[in-house]
Design a protein around this motif. Sequence first.
Motif, mmCIF file in Angstrom:
data_model
loop_
_atom_site.group_PDB
_atom_site.id
_atom_site.type_symbol
_atom_site.label_atom_id
_atom_site.label_comp_id
_atom_site.label_asym_id
_atom_site.label_seq_id
_atom_site.Cartn_x
_atom_site.Cartn_y
_atom_site.Cartn_z
ATOM 1 N N GLN A 2 -27.275 70.783 11.099
ATOM 2 C CA GLN A 2 -27.768 70.188 12.360
ATOM 3 C C GLN A 2 -28.324 68.919 12.351
ATOM 4 O O GLN A 2 -28.524 68.381 11.096
ATOM 5 N N LEU A 3 -28.262 68.127 13.342
ATOM 6 C CA LEU A 3 -28.752 66.695 13.499
ATOM 7 C C LEU A 3 -29.966 66.304 12.950
ATOM 8 O O LEU A 3 -30.102 65.367 12.112
ATOM 9 N N MET A 48 -23.603 57.151 16.888
ATOM 10 C CA MET A 48 -22.596 58.167 17.710
ATOM 11 C C MET A 48 -23.460 59.473 17.884
ATOM 12 O O MET A 48 -22.991 60.382 18.868
ATOM 13 N N LYS A 49 -24.555 59.830 17.219
ATOM 14 C CA LYS A 49 -25.000 61.145 17.346
ATOM 15 C C LYS A 49 -26.515 60.778 17.542
ATOM 16 O O LYS A 49 -27.138 60.145 16.937
ATOM 17 N N TRP A 50 -26.922 60.983 18.907
ATOM 18 C CA TRP A 50 -28.387 60.623 19.184
ATOM 19 C C TRP A 50 -29.194 61.705 19.420
ATOM 20 O O TRP A 50 -28.724 62.951 19.876
ATOM 21 N N GLN A 284 -16.375 62.101 20.179
ATOM 22 C CA GLN A 284 -17.198 62.175 18.878
ATOM 23 C C GLN A 284 -18.622 61.934 19.290
ATOM 24 O O GLN A 284 -19.629 62.084 18.355
ATOM 25 N N LEU A 285 -18.880 61.608 20.520
ATOM 26 C CA LEU A 285 -20.493 61.148 21.025
ATOM 27 C C LEU A 285 -21.072 62.397 21.368
ATOM 28 O O LEU A 285 -20.893 63.484 21.967
ATOM 29 N N GLU A 286 -22.564 62.467 20.561
ATOM 30 C CA GLU A 286 -23.612 63.705 20.706
ATOM 31 C C GLU A 286 -24.602 62.920 21.597
ATOM 32 O O GLU A 286 -25.259 61.907 21.004
#
Length: 308
Positions: A2-3, A48-50, A284-286
Amino acid sequence: MQLKPIFTIFMSLFSLLGFAQQDSIYLFSYFKGNGEDGLHLAASIDGMKWQAVREGSAFLRPELSPDKLMRDPCIIRGGDGNFHMVWTVSWTQKGIGYASSPDLIHWSEQQYIPVMEYEENARNSWAPEITYDPETEEYMIYWASTVTGEFPETQIEADDAYNHRMYFTKTKDFKTYSETMLLYDPGFNSIDATILNHMGKWTMVIKDETREPVQKNLKLAYALELDGPYSEASQPITGDYWAEGPTVLLKDGYFYVYFDRYTDHHFGVIRSKDLQHWEDLTEQLEMPEGIRHGSIFRVSAQEYQNLK
């Protein structure tokens, strides 16, 4: 994985490598809902992943105007090293909000800047942004307003007859402000401008708000000076969807434009090296759930740890 674990691992590596004092973390200021609960922040290492900071809790509650809203929060780091923020305080007020902070935790008293109070026919002051010019050591604050009776050539009844143009004021100390002036009239209903220096010129990303025939897209304009004059607007850089609230990140030679695809209920992002050819990276954006538009800026790893 997970992020959150990935983000924690990278933060540890940043500290071990001695990057704590560099602008190594991206932050995204945003609002949720109608902006009634205040300022939210999201963090990213790669843009890209926030991840929502403090599990999405608000950092600052709105106090200004009868509506007490904090929409469209725009934060920059100023020439003094402090963070400066402006925001929309109401749907109908003729002024905007301002506050500053050394660390994004402790904030100054919220200030109401009456930018359009002089204009009897002004209907609003929406989506303010702030840009710092290091050459003049001035801050330019700019926003969209509809002034009833102005620009009749683009006046229609759709969208509640709003017919925006971009206005601005300047300040060096956030105590005294220059006279409000028109910043940009591109010949169409326009809002949500954001400006930064790129490739030796000031580049504006702006929303074409035209409803008939429908536009609702983002375009570019350029100037040699921050306060213009700006060029004619470019062709749309976004696709066949409605986009608003752009914010820009310069990274690895690319010009990234993030925006709210508000009718689709999610964010989008495109990038370009030459501002002519664009690549859509939206898949691809989170982004955090419920995020609405604001601005992207950088902080050090240590500043980010202090926020947590």
